[in-house]
Design a protein around this motif. Structure first.
Motif, short mmCIF file in Angstrom:
data_model
loop_
_atom_site.label_atom_id
_atom_site.label_comp_id
_atom_site.label_asym_id
_atom_site.label_seq_id
_atom_site.Cartn_x
_atom_site.Cartn_y
_atom_site.Cartn_z
N ARG A 46 0.87 -1.23 -0.14
CA ARG A 46 -0.13 0.25 -0.13
C ARG A 46 0.69 1.31 0.01
O ARG A 46 1.94 1.55 0.87
N GLN A 47 0.72 2.14 -0.92
CA GLN A 47 1.97 3.04 -1.09
C GLN A 47 1.94 4.16 -0.04
O GLN A 47 3.04 4.42 0.34
N ARG A 48 0.87 4.31 0.52
CA ARG A 48 0.85 5.09 1.78
C ARG A 48 1.79 4.45 3.14
O ARG A 48 2.11 5.35 3.87
N MET A 49 2.14 3.35 2.78
CA MET A 49 2.64 2.65 4.03
C MET A 49 3.87 2.14 3.72
O MET A 49 4.79 1.36 4.34
N LEU A 50 4.64 2.60 2.46
CA LEU A 50 5.98 2.29 1.87
C LEU A 50 6.97 2.42 2.82
O LEU A 50 7.93 1.58 3.03
N ASP A 51 7.06 3.65 3.62
CA ASP A 51 8.20 3.84 4.71
C ASP A 51 8.06 2.90 5.92
O ASP A 51 9.18 2.16 6.41
N GLU A 52 6.84 2.82 6.27
CA GLU A 52 6.73 1.77 7.34
C GLU A 52 6.93 0.16 7.01
O GLU A 52 7.71 -0.43 7.94
N ASP A 110 6.14 -3.12 -6.22
CA ASP A 110 6.81 -1.96 -5.50
C ASP A 110 8.14 -2.20 -4.95
O ASP A 110 9.11 -1.19 -4.99
N GLY A 159 0.56 -3.60 5.61
CA GLY A 159 1.00 -2.75 4.42
C GLY A 159 1.29 -3.35 3.21
O GLY A 159 1.33 -2.97 2.28
#
Length: 158
Positions: free
Chosen positions: A78-84, A106, A131
């Motif tokens: 899920r793009q919004r969770m890439l850093d996590e 991704d 994510g």
């Protein structure tokens, strides 16, 4: 080093010498390249400051340490969770690298494992990260082309 922060012809000489003899001394590199010791010393210091050289421990073959299996796990996130997700992947000891990709997947996650059961556990651990939506594992059967450092150094500063 050029003002752009990329390798120039002097860097190429030093890097070629290091590739031929990775543990060469500054004096040996200076003799091999025809550069002064001060130039070699200064350039090596710069490489360390800017992260131009990879850490030595990456050169150790994981199989020698008891991890004969290597795999790439293509991971959709899920793009919004890439850093996590990247942070969670960094906490898995068997993860060697994580690269962000463009296209259908991704992340490209390189892992090592002691055996098939270990690889299955690592893949399950990755899939369980919040994510992560989907994974696909590709086992490395054999390496066909080694790192292309030498040709890259030969072309530096051209």
């Amino acid at each position: 080093m050029s003002s752009r922060g990329t390798a120039d012809q002097i860097d190429a000489k030093i890097l070629r010498a290091l590739q031929e003899v990775p543990d060469a001394t500054i004096v040996a590199i200076a003799q091999t390249t025809g550069l002064s010791r001060n130039t070699v010393r200064a350039r090596l210091a710069q490489y360390g400051q800017i992260g131009a050289l990879e850490p030595f421990d990456w050169r150790v073959n994981p199989a020698f340490l008891g991890f004969p299996l290597r795999a790439f796990i293509f991971t959709s996130v899920r793009q919004r969770m890439l850093d996590e997700v990247a942070g969670a992947l960094a906490d898995i000891p068997e993860v060697l690298s994580v690269d962000g990709l463009s296209g259908a997947t991704d992340l490209l996650v390189q892992v090592v494992a002691r055996d098939a059961e270990g690889l299955d556990r690592i893949a399950a651990d990755i899939l369980a990260i919040e994510g992560v939506e989907r994974t696909e594992t590709g086992l490395v059967m054999r390496s066909l082309v080694a790192r292309l450092d030498q040709p890259a150094a030969n072309g530096a500063g051209a």
